[in-house]
Design a protein around this motif. Structure first.
Motif, PDB file in Angstrom:
ATOM      1  N   GLN A  86       0.717  -1.127  -0.094  1.00 19.06           N
ATOM      2  CA  GLN A  86      -0.124  -0.260  -0.165  1.00 19.06           C
ATOM      3  C   GLN A  86       0.729   1.546   0.031  1.00 19.06           C
ATOM      4  N   VAL A  87       0.212   2.250   0.024  1.00 22.54           N
ATOM      5  CA  VAL A  87       0.682   3.512  -0.696  1.00 22.54           C
ATOM      6  C   VAL A  87       1.536   4.228   1.010  1.00 22.54           C
ATOM      7  N   ALA A  88       2.588   4.614   0.898  1.00 20.14           N
ATOM      8  CA  ALA A  88       3.564   4.528   2.410  1.00 20.14           C
ATOM      9  C   ALA A  88       3.098   5.640   3.286  1.00 20.14           C
ATOM     10  N   GLY A  89       3.220   5.691   4.194  1.00 14.10           N
ATOM     11  CA  GLY A  89       2.731   7.725   5.323  1.00 14.10           C
ATOM     12  C   GLY A  89       0.792   7.890   5.554  1.00 14.10           C
ATOM     13  N   LEU A  90       0.470   6.610   5.119  1.00 12.11           N
ATOM     14  CA  LEU A  90      -1.198   7.103   5.092  1.00 12.11           C
ATOM     15  C   LEU A  90      -1.988   7.171   6.071  1.00 12.11           C
ATOM     16  N   THR A  91      -3.175   6.776   6.734  1.00 10.57           N
ATOM     17  CA  THR A  91      -4.191   6.013   7.925  1.00 10.57           C
ATOM     18  C   THR A  91      -5.022   5.766   7.451  1.00 10.57           C
ATOM     19  N   ILE A  92      -5.837   4.901   7.637  1.00 11.73           N
ATOM     20  CA  ILE A  92      -6.992   4.480   7.640  1.00 11.73           C
ATOM     21  C   ILE A  92      -8.231   5.840   8.250  1.00 11.73           C
ATOM     22  N   LYS A  93      -7.349   5.869   9.014  1.00 14.64           N
ATOM     23  CA  LYS A  93      -8.290   7.688  10.279  1.00 14.64           C
ATOM     24  C   LYS A  93      -8.009   8.274   9.367  1.00 14.64           C
ATOM     25  N   ASP A  94      -6.898   8.967   9.078  1.00 11.11           N
ATOM     26  CA  ASP A  94      -7.138   9.821   7.969  1.00 11.11           C
ATOM     27  C   ASP A  94      -7.826   9.952   6.364  1.00 11.11           C
ATOM     28  N   LEU A  95      -7.221   8.590   5.689  1.00 12.63           N
ATOM     29  CA  LEU A  95      -8.875   8.482   4.839  1.00 12.63           C
ATOM     30  C   LEU A  95      -9.896   8.245   4.903  1.00 12.63           C
ATOM     31  N   ARG A  96     -10.663   7.973   5.791  1.00 13.33           N
ATOM     32  CA  ARG A  96     -11.773   7.915   6.421  1.00 13.33           C
ATOM     33  C   ARG A  96     -12.364   9.438   6.640  1.00 13.33           C
TER      34      ARG A  96
END
Length: 137
Positions: A86-96
């Motif tokens: 997966q693309v690094a440096g992201l969180t599901i919390k931020d995406l949601r």
């Protein structure tokens, strides 16, 4: 598998739970996987004329090589799912919360926007206001 609609993710989540045929295949509900955001991909090895997800023996090195190559282009593996990058440096919390990569291609934005707009299930889809800047008139 790369982009996965939230409908497909919900269907996969139900396997082994609400739809008891087969084993549980994911712990991620809709919008809880990088796949719904088009930011993950699952790989499979084609070995001796058959698909394989095995990480035993010589295959361990093949998966390690995939992870190394992925890291060079900004992808990260999951510790608990060898075929996934997966693309690094992201969180599901931020995406949601609707915080998406700023440098995504227009086609990526269009697909994500379509998935967000078409989803009426639970949990709620992320907001789409941050997807596109306003068009200057």
């Amino acid at each position: 598998e790369a982009f996965r609609t939230p409908e497909r993710q919900a269907w996969l989540y139900e396997q082994g739970r609400a739809r008891p045929t087969g084993p549980v295949v994911t712990n991620a509900q809709a919008w809880s996987s990088y796949h719904q955001y088009g930011l993950a991909v699952d790989f499979v090895l084609w070995l001796n004329g058959a698909w394989s997800w095995s990480s035993l023996g010589v295959n361990a090195g093949r998966w390690e090589r995939l992870h190394t190559l992925g890291g060079k282009v900004g992808l990260e593996p999951l510790q608990f799912e060898t075929p996934h990058l997966q693309v690094a440096g992201l969180t599901i919390k931020d995406l949601r919360a609707g915080k998406f990569p700023a440098d995504g291609a227009i086609s990526w934005r269009d697909n994500l926007e379509a998935a967000v707009i078409s989803w009426s299930g639970v949990p709620a889809s992320p907001p789409i206001a941050a997807l596109r800047p306003a068009i200057a008139m």
